[in-house]
Design an enzyme around this catalytic site. Structure first.
Site: not given
Length: 258
Positions: A144, A156
């Site tokens: 990401s 995350y």
């Protein structure tokens, strides 16, 4: 025109999600035999009709990619049904945090890292012997832009950053077997889950969209097309690299003067 993945076997995790199902459809259309993995059978509706759409075929396998016993059983099925594995796409993830580190619960940290980092570790660990038995392979891991730019979501972001380091090391360790490992860092992608979230904040979504120089957030197909390139022999001299697919977000944000 020949299929770009003709006679290739691929395993895609998180295959029932927006990006995952787009990858499966793209692979099948290009002639691959695809093992589509997800954690629950109730989510397979996103792949309705994919069988017979293209030149390849797809089979579903329900497994939790963060549990080694289930991953080992899944790879054993790949070996029994296909003999080898040519492509692994580490796509599955889950995020259980949206807060700064001082507010993050240990349980949410553990669950997020299990889904986003431990799962790709286990799938890669058990996929490599199958690739070594064949002619090598391509491992494509979805990280990401959070791994490259401080945004939010502590656990995350940490997990997605860890993927980059781990998969670069895989590229170095297994190059002699012609096993390639590359990472894609997408920007915001319009999946059903992400759009359900942004429907609560329409003005925030519009501000987000304006951050992207190309004027829109991504579609699952934008990522699937790039995964196809890295999975195919067209990228045969590409390994250990990070590819940002984000509509220009990391390149710079347009300044709007009101």
């Amino acid at each position: 025109m020949s299929a770009r993945l003709h006679a290739k076997t691929a395993l895609v995790t998180g295959a029932a999600g927006g990006i995952g199902s787009a990858i499966v459809r793209r692979f099948v259309a290009e002639g691959a035999a695809v093992v589509a993995n997800d954690i629950a059978s109730a989510t397979w509706s996103s792949l309705d009709g994919v069988v017979g759409e293209g030149r390849g075929k797809v089979t579903a396998h329900v497994a939790d990619h963060s549990r080694e016993q289930e991953v080992a059983a899944m790879m054993a099925r790949v070996r029994a049904e296909h003999g080898a594995l040519d492509i692994l796409v580490n796509n599955a993830f889950a995020a259980y945090d949206d807060c700064a580190i001082s507010e993050l619960a240990e349980a949410d940290w553990d669950r997020t890292l299990a889904a986003c980092l431990k799962g790709p570790f286990l799938c890669t660990k058990h996929a490599i012997p199958l690739m070594q038995e064949g002619d090598g392979g391509s491992i494509v891991t979805i990280s990401s832009v959070n791994a490259l730019r401080a945004v939010s979501e502590t656990a995350y972001t940490a997990a997605k950053g860890g993927l980059i380091s781990m998969m670069r090391l895989v590229a170095a360790d297994y190059a002699e077997w012609n096993i390639r490992s590359n990472v894609i860092c997408p920007g915001t992608v319009a999946t059903s889950a992400s759009m359900d979230y942004w429907e609560q904040f329409p003005s925030g979504f519009e501000a987000l969209r304006r951050m992207y120089p190309l004027g829109r957030i991504g579609e699952p197909e934008d990522i699937a097309d790039y995964v196809l390139f890295l999975a195919s022999d067209e990228s045969r001299w590409v390994t250990g690299t990070v590819h940002v697919v984000d509509g220009g977000l990391m390149g710079g944000t347009r300044l709007e003067v009101v």
